[in-house]
Design a protein around this motif. Sequence first.
Motif, mmCIF file in Angstrom:
data_model
loop_
_atom_site.group_PDB
_atom_site.id
_atom_site.type_symbol
_atom_site.label_atom_id
_atom_site.label_comp_id
_atom_site.label_asym_id
_atom_site.label_seq_id
_atom_site.Cartn_x
_atom_site.Cartn_y
_atom_site.Cartn_z
ATOM 1 N N LYS A 203 47.579 35.634 33.997
ATOM 2 C CA LYS A 203 46.941 34.562 33.167
ATOM 3 C C LYS A 203 47.038 35.261 31.983
ATOM 4 O O LYS A 203 47.161 34.329 30.820
ATOM 5 N N GLU A 204 46.921 36.386 31.388
ATOM 6 C CA GLU A 204 46.996 36.782 30.183
ATOM 7 C C GLU A 204 48.394 36.742 29.618
ATOM 8 O O GLU A 204 48.451 36.165 28.363
ATOM 9 N N ALA B 273 47.108 44.062 31.364
ATOM 10 C CA ALA B 273 46.572 43.133 31.188
ATOM 11 C C ALA B 273 45.511 42.869 29.757
ATOM 12 O O ALA B 273 45.666 41.812 28.861
ATOM 13 N N SER C 116 45.350 46.272 35.281
ATOM 14 C CA SER C 116 44.320 46.033 34.502
ATOM 15 C C SER C 116 44.576 46.566 32.976
ATOM 16 O O SER C 116 44.521 45.824 31.860
ATOM 17 N N ARG D 255 46.427 41.308 26.230
ATOM 18 C CA ARG D 255 45.217 40.481 25.530
ATOM 19 C C ARG D 255 44.928 40.763 24.210
ATOM 20 O O ARG D 255 44.698 39.871 23.485
ATOM 21 N N ASN E 171 43.811 41.837 39.935
ATOM 22 C CA ASN E 171 44.235 42.297 38.525
ATOM 23 C C ASN E 171 45.623 41.552 38.454
ATOM 24 O O ASN E 171 46.137 41.569 37.366
ATOM 25 N N THR F 31 42.132 30.888 39.907
ATOM 26 C CA THR F 31 43.140 31.487 38.836
ATOM 27 C C THR F 31 44.365 30.932 38.828
ATOM 28 O O THR F 31 45.082 30.512 38.042
ATOM 29 N N TYR G 109 46.839 38.716 39.270
ATOM 30 C CA TYR G 109 46.729 37.293 38.823
ATOM 31 C C TYR G 109 46.131 37.606 37.340
ATOM 32 O O TYR G 109 46.386 36.439 36.574
ATOM 33 N N THR G 110 45.285 38.092 37.138
ATOM 34 C CA THR G 110 44.656 38.276 35.774
ATOM 35 C C THR G 110 45.924 38.863 34.601
ATOM 36 O O THR G 110 45.794 38.064 33.649
#
Length: 229
Positions: free
Chosen positions: A62-63, A14, A11, A18, A56, A101, A58-59
């Motif tokens: 994605k970021e 990410a 996290s 971000r 987290n 996602t 895959y988040t």
Amino acid sequence: HPETRDPEVLSVFAAIIRNAGDAITDQVPRILGAVFECTLAMITVNMEDYPEHRINFYTLLKEINQKCFRAFFQIPGEVFKVVIDSMVWAIKHRERNIADTGLTIILEMLRNLDGLADIAQQFYTQFLLTLLHEIFSVLTDKEHEPGFKLQCEILQHLVLRVEQGLPAAPLFNAAEHPGVTDNRNFIRAHLLKLLSEGFSDRMTNTQLQEFVTSLFDPQKGSSPSESLL
């Protein structure tokens, strides 16, 4: 040890990506080197263990895809293939948020490639057939019906790029496919064969041919979604 790995580490990375965006792109390969393979090994044993790590993870991807896309092409080719494999694994997940996602990352990646001609050629040469096969596998699975819209958007994007001549390199062996002159013809024949193997008990060969034709030319044949369902 897996039990000592904190999902909040993913996290934090990410969140950094971000907020920092492209300024941190050159550091992303180091981040992936630290957390990618060890996390993937944890979450692919089954679909239940380590749910926070899975979300987290895959988040984070994605970021990276949204903010530092070119970082994916600064990592070794074999690692990038594992990145694609991890997205394919995600779209097959039973948890809708994970599957969605994965689908979103793939669709955004395909859109990001539109502005990178040389990389797009390499990408489609290596992954087009795999992605077509995997998208059809979830598209025709009732368990993954909630992702139908995203699945269709990815399929449409892939088909349009084939029609536009991507990739330029042939995806077929001319000696093994006499009469096939380009990738457009090859992909149509390939999809017809793929669908015939899975739907010959429910659809006639004519219906399957109409379906494939309508994928590439919506003005001909019946609606693709209607035929498939």
